[in-house]
Scaffold this motif. Structure first.
Motif, PDB file in Angstrom:
ATOM      1  N   LEU A 101      27.540 -54.418  -3.775  1.00 15.56           N
ATOM      2  CA  LEU A 101      28.865 -54.051  -4.290  1.00 15.56           C
ATOM      3  C   LEU A 101      28.859 -52.549  -4.486  1.00 15.56           C
ATOM      4  CD1 LEU A 101      29.608 -56.631  -7.157  1.00 15.56           C
ATOM      5  CD2 LEU A 101      30.452 -56.645  -4.803  1.00 15.56           C
ATOM      6  N   THR A 102      29.758 -51.856  -3.812  1.00 17.58           N
ATOM      7  CA  THR A 102      29.808 -50.405  -3.967  1.00 17.58           C
ATOM      8  C   THR A 102      31.181 -49.881  -3.586  1.00 17.58           C
ATOM      9  OG1 THR A 102      28.919 -48.285  -3.157  1.00 17.58           O
ATOM     10  CG2 THR A 102      28.546 -50.210  -1.737  1.00 17.58           C
ATOM     11  N   GLY A 105      30.539 -46.959  -1.176  1.00 15.28           N
ATOM     12  CA  GLY A 105      29.712 -47.272  -0.012  1.00 15.28           C
ATOM     13  C   GLY A 105      28.657 -46.221   0.257  1.00 15.28           C
ATOM     14  N   GLU A 243      31.506 -43.336 -20.941  1.00 15.95           N
ATOM     15  CA  GLU A 243      31.415 -42.318 -19.889  1.00 15.95           C
ATOM     16  C   GLU A 243      32.525 -41.280 -19.954  1.00 15.95           C
ATOM     17  OE1 GLU A 243      32.835 -44.911 -16.003  1.00 15.95           O
ATOM     18  OE2 GLU A 243      31.678 -43.120 -15.620  1.00 15.95           O
TER      19      GLU A 243
HETATM   20  O1  M6R Z   1      30.455 -46.324  -5.546  1.00 19.57           O
HETATM   21  P1  M6R Z   1      29.686 -47.332  -6.378  1.00 19.57           P
HETATM   22  O2  M6R Z   1      30.469 -48.517  -6.725  1.00 19.57           O
HETATM   23  O3  M6R Z   1      28.382 -47.717  -5.686  1.00 19.57           O
HETATM   24  O4  M6R Z   1      29.302 -46.559  -7.675  1.00 19.57           O
HETATM   25  C1  M6R Z   1      28.485 -47.156  -8.652  1.00 19.57           C
HETATM   26  C2  M6R Z   1      28.505 -46.386  -9.951  1.00 19.57           C
HETATM   27  O5  M6R Z   1      28.012 -45.085  -9.766  1.00 19.57           O
HETATM   28  C3  M6R Z   1      29.901 -46.321 -10.563  1.00 19.57           C
HETATM   29  O6  M6R Z   1      30.454 -47.590 -10.741  1.00 19.57           O
HETATM   30  C4  M6R Z   1      29.869 -45.605 -11.924  1.00 19.57           C
HETATM   31  O7  M6R Z   1      29.159 -46.374 -12.841  1.00 19.57           O
HETATM   32  C5  M6R Z   1      31.296 -45.314 -12.407  1.00 19.57           C
HETATM   33  N1  M6R Z   1      31.389 -43.953 -12.829  1.00 19.57           N
HETATM   34  C6  M6R Z   1      31.695 -46.187 -13.567  1.00 19.57           C
HETATM   35  O8  M6R Z   1      32.981 -45.933 -14.003  1.00 19.57           O
END
Ligand code: M6R
Length: 359
Positions: A101-102, A105, A243
């Motif tokens: 899940l990303t 990506g 955050e």
């Molecule tokens: O692009 P991704 O979904 O892989 O990113 C994962 C985390 O870096 C991202 O969800 C991060 O925790 C956010 N800043 C949360 O709001």
């Protein structure tokens, strides 16, 4: 473009009902079935375990979808943090299937796991918002979030889109496996109901802003508590709050409070309880009483069917497997307003980048 919005985050929170509706359109085939690649379905139904690997908010979305996937597919699901899994890989099942899940990506921690998984020749699916992104190119299969660009560092619409896509995926798999719970789960209809419920919560901005001012002004820390899916939403709610507003926030399993965390409760500590499950609601209420008697100021976010007159935020009822999609909305808004009220930049918190491309 953010148009008349002061911040991308607010725009992206507001877009969530439209994203739900778009996903219904994108994933519905003409015959009313779920659009899923046949080869993907075959690989998932012959697997004995699903491993979800992700970071941050995407990890929290994996947790929020675990029960829903297990109930509708009857395949066990493990959810792992990429940065842990890659360096201490657990003993894998005989026929594992991997889901990354990303949103972006491009997350390096998740990619390093995918590289290892590819070396081991295990099948993988990336669920991402960005077509053509690194993890999408390197995984065997891709499902898109169709959420539109997410610009704010704090992820909102990607979280709900990920849970919704996992719900569609689980329904598709469960139906092929003829699981009763999947047959009874009219996912397209339920996601349409979720979209309306989200709109109801989004229209409560004034109430949520006032509540945030009343409960979070000047606080150093805050806690979210819940059980089951409500615990997983609490984890996401607290990540969002910390955050961007820099309030030290933690999400706790409500039953664990008495095993140590309750020592942190002082006079005036805000504790927000999330309650959407009938079988755990009374226990979480009991835990809120325990912290109240130690001085905490408590807020209850609760599904309509379980609500009491003094509860502050009442959520429209939705399908029991999809409650996180609605209960997370007020917590996103709480994070947004707490940050505004403290005078910080909502979209660009300190020390953070939108996409984390180092391990
Ligand atoms: O692009 P991704 O979904 O892989 O990113 C994962 C985390 O870096 C991202 O969800 C991060 O925790 C956010 N800043 C949360 O709001």
């Amino acid at each position: 473009e953010k148009g008349t919005y002061p911040y991308y985050m607010l725009k992206e929170i507001d877009e969530q009902p439209a994203v739900m509706r778009r996903l219904v359109q994108e994933y519905q085939a003409e015959n009313g079935a779920i659009k899923l690649d046949q080869e993907l379905v075959d690989e998932v139904i012959t697997s004995d375990r699903i491993y979800i690997v992700a970071c941050g908010t995407s990890y929290n979305a994996g947790l929020a979808a675990k029960q829903l996937i297990e109930k509708t597919t009857e395949i066990p699901v493990e959810v792992h943090l990429s940065s842990e899994f890659g360096y201490n890989m657990p003993l894998l099942s005989q026929k594992p299937f991997f889901i990354f899940l990303t949103q972006s990506g491009e997350t390096a921690d998740s990619r390093q796991v995918l590289v290892q998984i590819n070396r081991l020749n295990h099948p993988s699916l990336t669920i991402t918002n960005v077509a053509g992104s690194t993890l999408s190119r390197e995984a065997k299969y891709t499902l898109l979030l169709h959420a539109g660009p997410e610009i704010a560092v704090a992820s909102t619409k990607a979280y709900t889109a990920q849970i919704a896509v996992l719900a569609l995926f689980a329904k598709g798999i469960g139906e092929v496996k003829q699981i009763a719970a999947a047959k009874d789960f009219d996912v397209f209809h339920e996601l349409a109901l979720v979209a309306s419920a989200m709109e109801t919560m989004i229209s409560e901005k004034a109430v949520i802003s006032q509540l945030t001012e009343d409960y979070l002004t000047g606080t150093r820390n805050a806690f979210y508590i819940g059980r089951g899916n409500d615990y997983y939403v609490s984890c996401e709610a607290s990540l969002k709050l910390k955050e961007i507003s820099y309030i030290q926030a933690e999400g706790f399993a409500a039953g664990e409070l008495k095993h140590g965390t309750i020592a942190l409760i002082e006079d005036g500590t805000p504790v927000i309880g999330v309650i959407t499950e009938a079988h755990t609601g009374a226990h979480t209420r009991g835990n809120l009483k325990e912290v109240e008697s130690r001085g905490a100021k408590t807020v209850v976010i609760v599904s309509e069917e379980l609500a009491r007159p003094t509860d502050q935020l009442v959520l429209p009822n939705v399908h029991p497997l999809l409650t996180s999609l609605v209960s997370v909305i007020p917590t996103q808004l709480i994070a947004y307003f707490a940050t505004l009220q403290r005078g910080y930049d909502v979209d660009k918190p300190r020390n953070l980048a939108k996409s984390v491309t180092v391990e």
